[in-house]
Design a protein around this motif. Structure first.
Motif, PDB file in Angstrom:
ATOM      1  N   GLY A   1       0.797  -1.240   0.000  1.00 60.88           N
ATOM      2  CA  GLY A   1       0.000   0.000   0.000  1.00 60.88           C
ATOM      3  C   GLY A   1       0.820   1.276   0.000  1.00 60.88           C
ATOM      4  O   GLY A   1       0.329   2.330   0.404  1.00 60.88           O
ATOM      5  N   ILE A   2       2.081   1.202  -0.439  1.00 60.80           N
ATOM      6  CA  ILE A   2       2.924   2.411  -0.477  1.00 60.80           C
ATOM      7  C   ILE A   2       2.783   3.100  -1.835  1.00 60.80           C
ATOM      8  O   ILE A   2       3.155   2.527  -2.854  1.00 60.80           O
ATOM      9  CB  ILE A   2       4.423   2.056  -0.260  1.00 60.80           C
TER      10      ILE A   2
ATOM     11  N   ASN B   1       4.570  18.152   0.434  1.00 62.06           N
ATOM     12  CA  ASN B   1       3.117  18.301   0.303  1.00 62.06           C
ATOM     13  C   ASN B   1       2.393  16.967   0.418  1.00 62.06           C
ATOM     14  O   ASN B   1       1.262  16.906   0.855  1.00 62.06           O
ATOM     15  CB  ASN B   1       2.765  18.973  -1.020  1.00 62.06           C
ATOM     16  N   TYR B   2       3.058  15.909   0.002  1.00 63.75           N
ATOM     17  CA  TYR B   2       2.457  14.572   0.126  1.00 63.75           C
ATOM     18  C   TYR B   2       2.156  14.283   1.595  1.00 63.75           C
ATOM     19  O   TYR B   2       1.082  13.807   1.940  1.00 63.75           O
ATOM     20  CB  TYR B   2       3.411  13.520  -0.444  1.00 63.75           C
ATOM     21  N   PHE B   3       3.110  14.611   2.465  1.00 59.53           N
ATOM     22  CA  PHE B   3       2.883  14.362   3.889  1.00 59.53           C
ATOM     23  C   PHE B   3       2.010  15.460   4.504  1.00 59.53           C
ATOM     24  O   PHE B   3       1.332  15.230   5.500  1.00 59.53           O
ATOM     25  CB  PHE B   3       4.221  14.240   4.633  1.00 59.53           C
TER      26      PHE B   3
ATOM     27  N   ARG C   1      -0.973  -1.592   4.412  1.00 52.20           N
ATOM     28  CA  ARG C   1      -1.560  -0.447   5.112  1.00 52.20           C
ATOM     29  C   ARG C   1      -1.822   0.631   4.077  1.00 52.20           C
ATOM     30  O   ARG C   1      -0.898   1.071   3.404  1.00 52.20           O
ATOM     31  CB  ARG C   1      -0.596   0.040   6.195  1.00 52.20           C
ATOM     32  N   LEU C   2      -3.074   1.008   3.949  1.00 53.97           N
ATOM     33  CA  LEU C   2      -3.411   2.022   2.947  1.00 53.97           C
ATOM     34  C   LEU C   2      -2.876   3.377   3.405  1.00 53.97           C
ATOM     35  O   LEU C   2      -3.296   3.891   4.431  1.00 53.97           O
ATOM     36  CB  LEU C   2      -4.929   2.083   2.767  1.00 53.97           C
ATOM     37  N   ARG C   3      -1.936   3.952   2.640  1.00 55.59           N
ATOM     38  CA  ARG C   3      -1.351   5.236   3.054  1.00 55.59           C
ATOM     39  C   ARG C   3      -2.227   6.399   2.618  1.00 55.59           C
ATOM     40  O   ARG C   3      -2.357   7.382   3.328  1.00 55.59           O
ATOM     41  CB  ARG C   3       0.039   5.399   2.446  1.00 55.59           C
ATOM     42  N   LYS C   4      -2.772   6.286   1.436  1.00 56.12           N
ATOM     43  CA  LYS C   4      -3.634   7.370   0.926  1.00 56.12           C
ATOM     44  C   LYS C   4      -4.861   6.747   0.258  1.00 56.12           C
ATOM     45  O   LYS C   4      -4.736   5.816  -0.540  1.00 56.12           O
ATOM     46  CB  LYS C   4      -2.884   8.203  -0.129  1.00 56.12           C
TER      47      LYS C   4
END
Ligand code: CFM
Length: 556
Positions: free
Chosen positions: A284-285, A307-309, A412-415
């Motif tokens: 999920g990365i 900006n991603y974080f 783990r779904l990050r986004k």
């Protein structure tokens, strides 16, 4: 003497003229006048016509030399005759600094089974086992990788069975690569094979927990001439936690815990996009295309990452680092611009640098009149959106596509999709690469798998101020009175990444294109028959490039 450079169509015609009909038909699809708005379909990733002097390498080079080579503490054994191991020994100028996670450095060694006729006839597995045992006794490494050369596949040695057996016997990670040189049509096949095996045998193997808030992996950065060190420093100052680089300055433990990162950065898309996609599916990365070559592109990459974080502190620190670096770099840029503006560059390099280095030339006000990759695929030229239309031929079908599934425990779904869409709107595009063509001038010549003859012809036709290529081309080019900058191993130069690297590059190119030595060399086509020399190349007056209409350069 004609002072005008030819139009793209004329140049193409000139390049093709010499070929027999069948060859011409093929090369016609690989030499194109660019259109940044609607990139033309290019013939790429297909076999080089026998007899043509290509600049390509083999699958073993792509696997062992490129993706695996830069790791410091995976002991690498080349299973094959001694030449393959010998010629892949330290030629790529990867650098590394051992640390507590990977204190060993085997980069300076070249281990080979040194196959003889005996093994070619009776099989080499026994000798391979013996080599692994011997290497283990001497080095006690935490992992051993076996790389196959052509004869291994031809005689049918099973390196994977040997690896499994040795893994069991020694209790360390041992894995093999079926990267026989003849696989695929170039080193690109080797990249894919390396990605698959790294993913299967290394990623996710470590139990350690990586501490840190903004965890990233850097994919497709191989620390040639110290590039990774510059990039690592930027990450650290901005506040990102680098889990692993694939594979510049990397150690086994880093890579084995890389599944814990929350963002994969993809620099050399060609050599490692497979890994990025497999990691996204299994863990999920999400991944993001970046380019740390060029000042503007480095700033853009850092901003996209911050900006991603979306963390305010991270964004502020990143801006502060960019401002600090640009303050140092801008005067250098201004100085070299005065001497380099408007000069012409050509770049024919591997599978990503022909694109990335255009940003450095743009920073300096120079113009790229022609560029091409040795072994890239259509998506590297035209962008990822063309992937569904790429015809898969038998050569590509021979390379394993591993089936990757979501790991129920580690995923783990990050986004979410909505978050991704919001980021895209804000200019943070995930999982995409727009390719080289949209960034190049209209009517610039794009040439895939350029060969020796065509390189000479291009120099004769356009007289560029600098020609960027590799060691195979370098001295031939320089004897024509044109400086050649090696963009594979940088000669003795580098780093060229980040802001600090950009300054190095500007200064070096400035020196190269402005030194007077080139004026003293007469290229072969101007030499008179009676041995008397004609006027040197540089005396031929200004370049006229009316057919190239400039497009505002956009970073990737
Ligand atoms: Fe990627 Fe590379 Fe390159 Fe490459 Fe290479 Fe290289 Fe290259 Mo030489 S991984 S595609 S296979 S950026 S070794 S560090 S310089 S051809 S353009």
């Amino acid at each position: 003497m004609n002072e005008l450079v030819p139009t793209a169509a004329e140049a193409k015609q000139e390049l093709l003229e010499i070929y027999p009909k069948k060859v011409r038909r093929k090369r016609e699809t690989q030499i194109l006048a660019n259109d940044p708005e609607a990139p033309p379909v290019i013939g790429a990733n297909s076999r080089t016509i026998p007899g043509i002097i290509t600049q390509r390498g083999c699958a073993y080079a792509g696997c062992k030399g490129v993706v695996l080579g830069p790791t410091r503490d995976i002991l690498q054994i080349t299973h094959g005759p001694i030449g393959c191991g010998y010629y892949s020994w330290l030629t790529r100028r990867n650098q590394t600094v051992p640390d507590e996670l990977g204190p060993e450095n085997y980069m300076t060694y070249s281990l080979s089974t040194d196959m003889q006729e005996q093994e070619i006839i009776f099989g080499g597995e026994k000798k391979l086992k013996q080599a692994i045992l011997e290497a283990y006794e001497i080095f006690k490494p935490r992992a051993i990788a076996i790389c196959s050369t052509c004869p291994v596949g031809l005689i049918g040695d099973d390196v994977h069975a040997v690896a499994r057996e040795m893994k069991e016997t020694l209790g360390i990670n041992v894995f093999g690569f079926s990267c026989e040189g003849y696989k695929g049509v170039s080193q690109s096949a080797g990249h894919h094979i390396a990605n698959n095996q790294f993913f299967k045998h290394v990623v996710g193997q470590s139990e350690r927990t990586v501490e840190g808030k903004f965890k990233i992996n850097m994919l497709g950065e191989y620390n040639i001439g110290g590039d990774s060190f510059v990039i690592e420093d930027l990450f650290q100052r901005c506040g990102f936690t680098l889990v692993a680089t694939f594979s510049g300055n990397a150690c086994y433990e880093d890579m084995a815990s890389s599944q814990q990162a929350d963002l994969d950065l993809v620099q050399c898309y060609r050599s490692i996009n497979y890994m990025a996609q497999m990691m996204e599916t299994k863990y999920g990365i999400p991944w993001m295309k970046v380019n740390f070559i060029g000042a503007k592109s480095t700033a853009k990459a850092l901003r996209k990452m911050a900006n991603y974080f979306g963390d305010a502190g991270l964004i502020d620190r990143t801006e502060a680092v960019i401002a600090e670096e640009l303050a140092k770099l801008t005067p250098v840029q201004a100085e070299v611009r005065g001497r380099c503006e408007g000069k012409l560059a050509m770049l024919f390099v591997g599978g990503s640098r022909a694109h990335h280095y255009q940003d450095l030339f743009t920073d300096m006000g120079m113009r790229v009149i022609s560029a091409g990759y040795e072994f890239a695929h259509r998506d590297d030229y035209e962008g990822r959106n063309v992937i569904p239309t790429i015809k898969v031929d038998a050569d590509s079908r021979n390379i394993e596509e591993i089936e990757v599934l979501r790991d129920p425990a580690a995923f783990r779904l990050r986004k979410t999709e909505e978050e991704k869409a919001r980021l895209a709107e804000a200019g943070v595009l995930l999982g995409d690469y727009e390719g080289m063509m949209p960034q190049m001038d209209k009517n610039a010549l794009v040439i895939d798998d350029i060969n020796h003859y065509e390189s000479e012809k291009m120099i004769e036709l356009y007289k560029p101020d600098v020609f960027c290529a590799g060691i195979k081309e370098k001295y031939v080019v320089q004897k024509m009175g044109v400086p050649c900058k090696q963009l594979h191993n940088y000669d003795i130069g580098g780093p060229y990444a980040g802001f600090e690297g950009a300054a190095n590059f500007y200064r070096e190119i400035d020196r190269l294109v402005n030194t007077r030595i080139w004026k003293m060399i007469t290229p072969p086509w101007l030499e008179k028959k009676n041995g008397e020399s004609g006027p040197p190349l540089a005396a031929r007056g200004p370049h006229h490039l009316a057919h190239l209409s400039r497009l505002a350069p956009e970073d990737d």
